[in-house]
Scaffold this motif. Structure first.
Motif, PDB file in Angstrom:
ATOM      1  N   ASN A  93       0.152  -0.913  -0.180  1.00 22.53           N
ATOM      2  CA  ASN A  93       0.085  -0.208  -0.334  1.00 22.53           C
ATOM      3  C   ASN A  93       1.004   0.779  -0.187  1.00 22.53           C
ATOM      4  N   GLU A 104      -1.789   6.464   2.260  1.00 24.05           N
ATOM      5  CA  GLU A 104      -1.400   5.064   2.536  1.00 24.05           C
ATOM      6  C   GLU A 104      -2.926   5.021   2.466  1.00 24.05           C
ATOM      7  N   ILE A 107      -5.165   4.211   0.035  1.00 20.25           N
ATOM      8  CA  ILE A 107      -4.945   3.686  -0.614  1.00 20.25           C
ATOM      9  C   ILE A 107      -5.815   2.050  -0.343  1.00 20.25           C
ATOM     10  N   LYS A 108      -5.873   2.493   0.986  1.00 17.68           N
ATOM     11  CA  LYS A 108      -6.224   0.963   2.417  1.00 17.68           C
ATOM     12  C   LYS A 108      -8.080   1.415   1.643  1.00 17.68           C
ATOM     13  N   VAL A 111      -8.468  -0.007  -1.798  1.00 17.65           N
ATOM     14  CA  VAL A 111      -8.338  -1.427  -1.846  1.00 17.65           C
ATOM     15  C   VAL A 111      -9.063  -2.209  -1.410  1.00 17.65           C
ATOM     16  N   ARG A 123      -6.052  -9.769  -1.559  1.00 13.16           N
ATOM     17  CA  ARG A 123      -5.519  -8.680  -2.073  1.00 13.16           C
ATOM     18  C   ARG A 123      -5.323 -10.068  -3.134  1.00 13.16           C
TER      19      ARG A 123
END
Length: 136
Positions: A93, A104, A107-108, A111, A123
């Motif tokens: 990440n 980050e 990004i989480k 995701v 993932r």
């Protein structure tokens, strides 16, 4: 696979024969050791070039077109798709965030959205599903 094994076997056999011939030539006095070393170095150089061309520069003819229609059906945004590509490259990440210039935590969020949209729990499973759907 068999062809590769055969080629490498023949290369090893040829190099062993080269060593034996050079050893014989040196012992019989027909060849100086420096010349034998130079000949072996040149042979290894050309074998290295051959192996480099054969193994490292294979054309990837297995490229499949990305199914843009399926991406739209799954409602994956452009940024989420970029994150998915980062995941498929094996990036963390933090690395994806540095690459895309976002935090980050963002990004989480992307995701987790991808996992929901692809109906995946991890993932790796998301990547597997994306490959099956021809998204990546």
């Amino acid at each position: 696979m068999k062809k590769t094994i055969l080629v490498f076997g023949l290369l090893i056999l040829g190099l062993l024969l080269l060593f034996q011939l050079s050893k014989y030539a040196i012992l019989s006095g027909d060849l100086e050791s420096e010349y034998a070393i130079a000949i072996i170095a040149v042979v290894f150089f050309f074998v290295g070039i051959y192996l480099n061309k054969k193994s490292l520069h294979k054309n990837n003819t297995d490229t499949k077109e990305v199914n843009q229609k399926r991406i739209k059906e799954l409602e994956i945004s452009e940024r989420e798709y970029e994150v998915l590509i980062g995941i498929s490259e094996g990036l963390s990440n933090k690395e994806i965030g540095e690459k895309l210039f976002i935090s980050e935590s963002t990004i989480k969020t992307h995701v987790s959205n991808l996992l929901v949209k692809l109906n995946a729990k991890r993932r790796t499973q998301a990547i597997q599903i994306a490959k099956q759907e021809h998204i990546i």
